[in-house]
Scaffold this active site. Structure first.
Site, mmCIF file in Angstrom:
data_model
loop_
_atom_site.group_PDB
_atom_site.id
_atom_site.type_symbol
_atom_site.label_atom_id
_atom_site.label_comp_id
_atom_site.label_asym_id
_atom_site.label_seq_id
_atom_site.Cartn_x
_atom_site.Cartn_y
_atom_site.Cartn_z
ATOM 1 N N HIS A 223 -3.764 -4.791 -0.083
ATOM 2 C CA HIS A 223 -3.545 -5.347 1.184
ATOM 3 C C HIS A 223 -3.508 -6.918 1.201
ATOM 4 O O HIS A 223 -4.596 -7.268 1.514
ATOM 5 C CB HIS A 223 -4.275 -4.897 2.436
ATOM 6 C CG HIS A 223 -4.233 -3.206 2.617
ATOM 7 N ND1 HIS A 223 -3.126 -2.981 3.472
ATOM 8 C CD2 HIS A 223 -4.430 -2.336 2.073
ATOM 9 C CE1 HIS A 223 -2.980 -1.671 3.426
ATOM 10 N NE2 HIS A 223 -3.924 -1.225 2.758
ATOM 11 N N GLU B 121 -2.569 -8.937 3.292
ATOM 12 C CA GLU B 121 -2.933 -9.332 4.803
ATOM 13 C C GLU B 121 -4.242 -9.085 4.929
ATOM 14 O O GLU B 121 -4.792 -9.798 6.099
ATOM 15 C CB GLU B 121 -1.916 -8.519 5.514
ATOM 16 C CG GLU B 121 -2.441 -7.151 5.999
ATOM 17 C CD GLU B 121 -2.091 -6.172 5.164
ATOM 18 O OE1 GLU B 121 -1.681 -6.549 3.796
ATOM 19 O OE2 GLU B 121 -2.077 -5.007 5.482
ATOM 20 N N CYS C 292 0.838 -1.029 0.015
ATOM 21 C CA CYS C 292 0.141 -0.045 -0.025
ATOM 22 C C CYS C 292 0.803 1.318 -0.036
ATOM 23 O O CYS C 292 1.649 1.716 -1.022
ATOM 24 C CB CYS C 292 -1.029 0.006 1.165
ATOM 25 S SG CYS C 292 -2.316 1.181 1.045
#
Lengths: 263, 207
Positions: B188, B190, B79
């Site tokens: 993202h 994650e 990001c």
């Protein structure tokens, strides 16, 4: 293409899910982490925890819930309820939360939204608006459809503010909010659909994403919120908690009707 | 061990937990020695470009990032951690970045539309990756998977050859890049459920 989001919401009190969730094969329906895992498997796009813990001393239980959830569930997590200062936000983000949703504190001190978005970035500041249809002449805005207006309420819907909801949403966008979570108090709990006029009025007034909330009772309601209401995401609680529909069923329904969803 | 660079911004716990979930040990650290000793390095980041760049300087972490990249260690920017790699950003004025990837970070243009409806900014939610290059971290990733984005600015590399994937949102922007040992994602991983975890696993498998 950007998909429309389906977001289940869990009411959490003192670290436990309340209002009831009834899934089959769930070891502990009161544990927010267990419920979050089920929604993760069903393909929820995000998850919202609404912390309705009354006492300030017990507030750290929500931090524990976020920490435990973030260990097992890898999707965006939002926490709302009782956020009063920058430390509250920092603690939640550190625990693994991605966004915080702020309602009463934003009305009491709009500058707080500026400070929070400058400090942590707009992407994690959601302003929650609880709105109710109003006849008060002072609650008016040019954006509203003729003869209709909505008033902002705070303190979990107990306290009227005299503020027009559409104007308020625009102001919060200017102050740095990254998203609006819009709940119709008239529709909440009725299961007869979102307040489409409210959702559309706010969604067209701002350039940040709007999440429609309050009133979803079937899959057609989700469709209407996303299309007629022009919402970017829909939030629902009971239709998913009581396994009337799984998230996957909701998405399959929407996809058949031409809505872009992540399946 | 993977070092996740902590420079006082954002939610690093999720990145660490995601690596652990796929069997890679990861530490969150702002100690240049730890970063130097790690086998792979992750630069995460959320918030404003200038503030993050300032923090990197204040924490004394800029040199170790250059060193990591020169050494050829697997490096992943996530990001804002992707945007910081670029020459400059136009977020709240022009600000210099790390200049590791030549190019600019720009805001989505105003007035973008889809089917007559204006597109909202930030670009927030799940969108497709259009894979351009078979980057090793994308191995076994099906075509045009959905991943999670939240950003208002995007990267414009000078050299199109570094683009590993692009995504459409009003315009087609670079959502992932790969150049030698450098990987970077605008989304993202994650927060992108199984598909993101798979990419993080592949990244950890690189060393």
């Amino acid at each position: 293409m950007l998909a429309k989001r389906i977001i289940p919401c869990l009411d959490v009190k003192d670290g436990r899910v309340v209002k009831g969730v009834s899934f089959v094969n769930l070891r502990d329906a009161g544990d927010p982490v267990e419920v979050a895992k089920v929604y993760d498997e069903q393909g929820a796009d995000e998850l919202v925890f609404l912390d309705i813990t009354a006492s300030h001393e017990k507030r750290k239980t929500i931090i524990d819930v976020v920490m435990r959830t973030a260990e097992q569930v890898f999707m965006p997590l939002t926490v709302g309820g009782g956020i009063k200062n920058l430390d509250d936000i920092r603690n939640l983000l550190k625990a693994g939360c991605d966004k915080v949703s702020i309602n009463t504190t934003a009305v009491e001190n709009p500058e707080f939204i500026k400070e929070a978005s400058e400090r942590f970035g707009s992407q994690c500041i959601v302003v929650a608006i609880d709105a109710k249809r109003s006849q008060k002449p002072e609650v008016r805005s040019q954006n509203n459809p003729p003869g209709i207006s909505w008033e902002v309420y705070t303190h979990g819907g107990r306290k009227p503010t005299g503020i027009d909801a559409v104007k308020w949403a625009k102001k919060m966008e200017e102050y740095g909010a990254g998203e609006i979570l819009l709940t119709s108090m008239d529709k909440d709990g009725t299961k007869d659909g979102y307040d489409i006029e409210l959702t559309k009025a706010v969604s067209e007034a701002v350039t940040i994403p709007v999440i429609a909330s309050g009133g979803a009772g079937n899959l057609e309601h989700l469709y209407d919120g996303l299309t007629k209401g022009k919402a970017d995401a829909v939030l629902a609680a009971s239709i998913f908690h009581y396994k009337e529909y799984t998230i996957r069923e909701a998405k399959e329904f929407l996809r058949k009707k031409g809505v872009v969803v992540r399946l | 061990m993977i070092a996740i660079i902590d420079y006082g911004v954002g939610n690093l716990r999720s990145v660490q937990k995601a690596f652990e979930k796929v069997g890679h040990t990861a530490v969150v650290t702002s100690n240049p020695k730890d970063i130097d000793n790690a086998k792979a390095v992750v630069l995460p980041g959320v918030g404003a470009f200038a503030k993050c760049m300032n923090n990197l300087n204040e924490y004394g972490l800029v040199d170790i990032i250059y060193k990591t990249i020169e050494k050829g260690k697997p490096f992943l920017g996530i990001c804002l951690g992707m945007q910081l790699l670029f020459t400059e950003s136009e977020e709240f004025g022009i600000h210099k970045g790390l200049d590791i990837i030549k190019g600019k970070v720009k805001r989505f243009p105003d007035g973008m539309k889809a089917d007559d409806d204006p597109l909202k900014i930030p670009h927030m939610g799940w969108n497709n990756l259009n894979i351009k290059k078979a980057a090793p971290v994308l191995k076994d990733v099906s075509d045009s998977p959905f991943v999670y984005f939240v950003h208002s600015y995007y990267c414009m590399p000078e050299d199109n050859g570094v683009i590993a994937a692009s995504t459409g949102y009003g315009i087609e922007f670079t959502s992932m890049l790969w150049k030698d040992n450098i990987y970077a994602t605008q989304f993202h991983p994650e927060k992108s459920q199984e598909i993101g975890l798979k990419m993080l696993k592949r990244f950890g498998d690189l060393f």
